[in-house]
Design a protein around this motif. Structure first.
Motif, PDB file in Angstrom:
ATOM      1  N   LEU A 194      -3.411   0.383  -6.282  1.00  0.00           N
ATOM      2  CA  LEU A 194      -2.352  -0.416  -5.672  1.00  0.00           C
ATOM      3  C   LEU A 194      -0.977   0.112  -6.082  1.00  0.00           C
ATOM      4  CD1 LEU A 194      -1.880  -2.872  -3.897  1.00  0.00           C
ATOM      5  CD2 LEU A 194      -1.934  -4.276  -5.947  1.00  0.00           C
ATOM      6  N   TYR A 195      -0.834   0.467  -7.339  1.00  0.00           N
ATOM      7  CA  TYR A 195       0.429   1.031  -7.830  1.00  0.00           C
ATOM      8  C   TYR A 195       0.771   2.323  -7.087  1.00  0.00           C
ATOM      9  CZ  TYR A 195       3.516   3.705 -10.864  1.00  0.00           C
ATOM     10  OH  TYR A 195       4.535   4.479 -11.342  1.00  0.00           O
ATOM     11  N   ARG A 196      -0.220   3.203  -6.934  1.00  0.00           N
ATOM     12  CA  ARG A 196       0.026   4.476  -6.242  1.00  0.00           C
ATOM     13  C   ARG A 196       0.396   4.260  -4.784  1.00  0.00           C
ATOM     14  NH1 ARG A 196      -5.202   7.097  -6.934  1.00  0.00           N
ATOM     15  NH2 ARG A 196      -4.633   8.067  -4.992  1.00  0.00           N
ATOM     16  N   ALA A 197      -0.298   3.355  -4.113  1.00  0.00           N
ATOM     17  CA  ALA A 197      -0.030   3.107  -2.696  1.00  0.00           C
ATOM     18  C   ALA A 197       1.361   2.519  -2.494  1.00  0.00           C
ATOM     19  CB  ALA A 197      -1.092   2.175  -2.126  1.00  0.00           C
ATOM     20  N   ILE A 198       1.732   1.573  -3.325  1.00  0.00           N
ATOM     21  CA  ILE A 198       3.044   0.935  -3.166  1.00  0.00           C
ATOM     22  C   ILE A 198       4.164   1.888  -3.567  1.00  0.00           C
ATOM     23  CG2 ILE A 198       4.503  -0.936  -4.041  1.00  0.00           C
ATOM     24  CD1 ILE A 198       2.032  -2.706  -3.915  1.00  0.00           C
ATOM     25  N   SER A 199       3.940   2.711  -4.586  1.00  0.00           N
ATOM     26  CA  SER A 199       4.989   3.672  -4.955  1.00  0.00           C
ATOM     27  C   SER A 199       5.174   4.717  -3.853  1.00  0.00           C
ATOM     28  CB  SER A 199       4.684   4.330  -6.295  1.00  0.00           C
ATOM     29  OG  SER A 199       3.537   5.119  -6.223  1.00  0.00           O
ATOM     30  N   ALA A 200       4.100   5.119  -3.182  1.00  0.00           N
ATOM     31  CA  ALA A 200       4.231   6.048  -2.050  1.00  0.00           C
ATOM     32  C   ALA A 200       5.008   5.390  -0.912  1.00  0.00           C
ATOM     33  CB  ALA A 200       2.851   6.490  -1.571  1.00  0.00           C
ATOM     34  N   TYR A 201       4.730   4.111  -0.671  1.00  0.00           N
ATOM     35  CA  TYR A 201       5.456   3.366   0.367  1.00  0.00           C
ATOM     36  C   TYR A 201       6.946   3.270   0.015  1.00  0.00           C
ATOM     37  CZ  TYR A 201       7.220  -0.752   2.800  1.00  0.00           C
ATOM     38  OH  TYR A 201       7.983  -1.614   3.531  1.00  0.00           O
ATOM     39  N   GLU A 245       5.610  -1.427   7.935  1.00  0.00           N
ATOM     40  CA  GLU A 245       5.060  -2.132   6.777  1.00  0.00           C
ATOM     41  C   GLU A 245       3.655  -2.670   7.055  1.00  0.00           C
ATOM     42  OE1 GLU A 245       6.448  -5.451   3.536  1.00  0.00           O
ATOM     43  OE2 GLU A 245       7.888  -4.709   4.996  1.00  0.00           O
ATOM     44  N   GLU A 246       3.412  -3.108   8.271  1.00  0.00           N
ATOM     45  CA  GLU A 246       2.084  -3.613   8.618  1.00  0.00           C
ATOM     46  C   GLU A 246       1.052  -2.478   8.617  1.00  0.00           C
ATOM     47  OE1 GLU A 246       0.059  -6.615  11.867  1.00  0.00           O
ATOM     48  OE2 GLU A 246       2.174  -6.111  12.019  1.00  0.00           O
ATOM     49  N   LEU A 247       1.465  -1.292   9.023  1.00  0.00           N
ATOM     50  CA  LEU A 247       0.570  -0.134   9.005  1.00  0.00           C
ATOM     51  C   LEU A 247       0.215   0.253   7.571  1.00  0.00           C
ATOM     52  CD1 LEU A 247      -0.838   2.252  10.476  1.00  0.00           C
ATOM     53  CD2 LEU A 247       1.302   3.503  10.178  1.00  0.00           C
ATOM     54  N   ILE A 248       1.202   0.271   6.693  1.00  0.00           N
ATOM     55  CA  ILE A 248       0.961   0.608   5.285  1.00  0.00           C
ATOM     56  C   ILE A 248       0.046  -0.432   4.645  1.00  0.00           C
ATOM     57  CG2 ILE A 248       2.046   0.989   3.038  1.00  0.00           C
ATOM     58  CD1 ILE A 248       2.684   3.171   5.072  1.00  0.00           C
ATOM     59  N   ALA A 249       0.277  -1.708   4.928  1.00  0.00           N
ATOM     60  CA  ALA A 249      -0.580  -2.772   4.394  1.00  0.00           C
ATOM     61  C   ALA A 249      -2.008  -2.608   4.909  1.00  0.00           C
ATOM     62  CB  ALA A 249      -0.028  -4.141   4.767  1.00  0.00           C
ATOM     63  N   GLY A 250      -2.153  -2.229   6.171  1.00  0.00           N
ATOM     64  CA  GLY A 250      -3.477  -1.993   6.740  1.00  0.00           C
ATOM     65  C   GLY A 250      -4.185  -0.824   6.083  1.00  0.00           C
ATOM     66  N   ASP A 304       4.053  -6.696   0.507  1.00  0.00           N
ATOM     67  CA  ASP A 304       4.230  -7.638  -0.602  1.00  0.00           C
ATOM     68  C   ASP A 304       3.134  -8.700  -0.616  1.00  0.00           C
ATOM     69  OD1 ASP A 304       6.478  -6.344  -1.508  1.00  0.00           O
ATOM     70  OD2 ASP A 304       7.852  -7.588  -0.334  1.00  0.00           O
ATOM     71  N   ASN A 305       2.764  -9.207   0.560  1.00  0.00           N
ATOM     72  CA  ASN A 305       1.689 -10.203   0.639  1.00  0.00           C
ATOM     73  C   ASN A 305       0.367  -9.617   0.159  1.00  0.00           C
ATOM     74  OD1 ASN A 305       3.594 -11.836   1.779  1.00  0.00           O
ATOM     75  ND2 ASN A 305       2.769 -11.728   3.850  1.00  0.00           N
ATOM     76  N   VAL A 306       0.079  -8.399   0.613  1.00  0.00           N
ATOM     77  CA  VAL A 306      -1.168  -7.736   0.216  1.00  0.00           C
ATOM     78  C   VAL A 306      -1.178  -7.497  -1.288  1.00  0.00           C
ATOM     79  CG1 VAL A 306      -2.499  -5.603   0.443  1.00  0.00           C
ATOM     80  CG2 VAL A 306      -1.563  -6.700   2.471  1.00  0.00           C
ATOM     81  N   ARG A 307      -0.059  -7.019  -1.818  1.00  0.00           N
ATOM     82  CA  ARG A 307       0.023  -6.763  -3.260  1.00  0.00           C
ATOM     83  C   ARG A 307      -0.203  -8.042  -4.061  1.00  0.00           C
ATOM     84  NH1 ARG A 307       5.581  -5.745  -4.847  1.00  0.00           N
ATOM     85  NH2 ARG A 307       5.559  -7.982  -5.074  1.00  0.00           N
ATOM     86  N   ASN A 308       0.466  -9.112  -3.683  1.00  0.00           N
ATOM     87  CA  ASN A 308       0.334 -10.368  -4.419  1.00  0.00           C
ATOM     88  C   ASN A 308      -1.089 -10.908  -4.366  1.00  0.00           C
ATOM     89  OD1 ASN A 308       3.028 -10.231  -5.051  1.00  0.00           O
ATOM     90  ND2 ASN A 308       3.668 -11.568  -3.385  1.00  0.00           N
ATOM     91  N   ARG A 309      -1.699 -10.850  -3.197  1.00  0.00           N
ATOM     92  CA  ARG A 309      -3.070 -11.360  -3.064  1.00  0.00           C
ATOM     93  C   ARG A 309      -4.061 -10.497  -3.837  1.00  0.00           C
ATOM     94  NH1 ARG A 309      -3.948 -14.931   1.411  1.00  0.00           N
ATOM     95  NH2 ARG A 309      -6.079 -15.007   0.646  1.00  0.00           N
ATOM     96  N   LEU A 310      -3.864  -9.177  -3.807  1.00  0.00           N
ATOM     97  CA  LEU A 310      -4.772  -8.288  -4.540  1.00  0.00           C
ATOM     98  C   LEU A 310      -4.631  -8.455  -6.046  1.00  0.00           C
ATOM     99  CD1 LEU A 310      -4.594  -5.010  -2.459  1.00  0.00           C
ATOM    100  CD2 LEU A 310      -6.548  -6.521  -2.735  1.00  0.00           C
TER     101      LEU A 310
END
Length: 108
Positions: A5-12, A24-29, A56-62
């Protein structure tokens, strides 16, 4: 999972900082699609909810899901009494009452 999750969000965030307009919806998907199978109920819940799927929603839920204790689904350990764990039972016959399962010294 936290490292992924850290790697994916830092790339985003790196994409955003360079000025590239990332959907943002594509990255979350993409984040959701690469999760292990144990997250399938969470993925379905996020896809079926009314709110927009955002990073942000995906990160918080995960992160909330990752904090939950892992439940062992095997039922074979569900009713193990610690007192009798590892104890072997006498399988022979009592010489006093001729019943199986106890010794004559334990006979009542």
């Amino acid at each position: 999972m936290t490292y992924y999750l850290y790697r994916a969000i830092s790339a985003y965030q790196q994409l955003k900082s360079t000025g590239i307009k990332a959907d943002e919806e594509l990255i979350a998907g993409i984040i959701l699609e690469n999760l292990p199978d144990r997250f399938e109920p969470l993925i379905m819940a996020l896809k079926n909810c009314d709110e927009e799927i955002r990073v942000d929603n995906v990160r918080n839920r995960l992160l909330a899901e990752d904090v939950k204790p892992q439940v062992d689904d095997s039922r074979e350990h569900a009713f193990v009494n610690e007192k009798f764990k590892g104890k072997t039972y006498f399988k022979g016959k009592c010489f006093k009452c001729n019943l199986y399962g106890h010794k004559s010294s334990e006979c009542v």
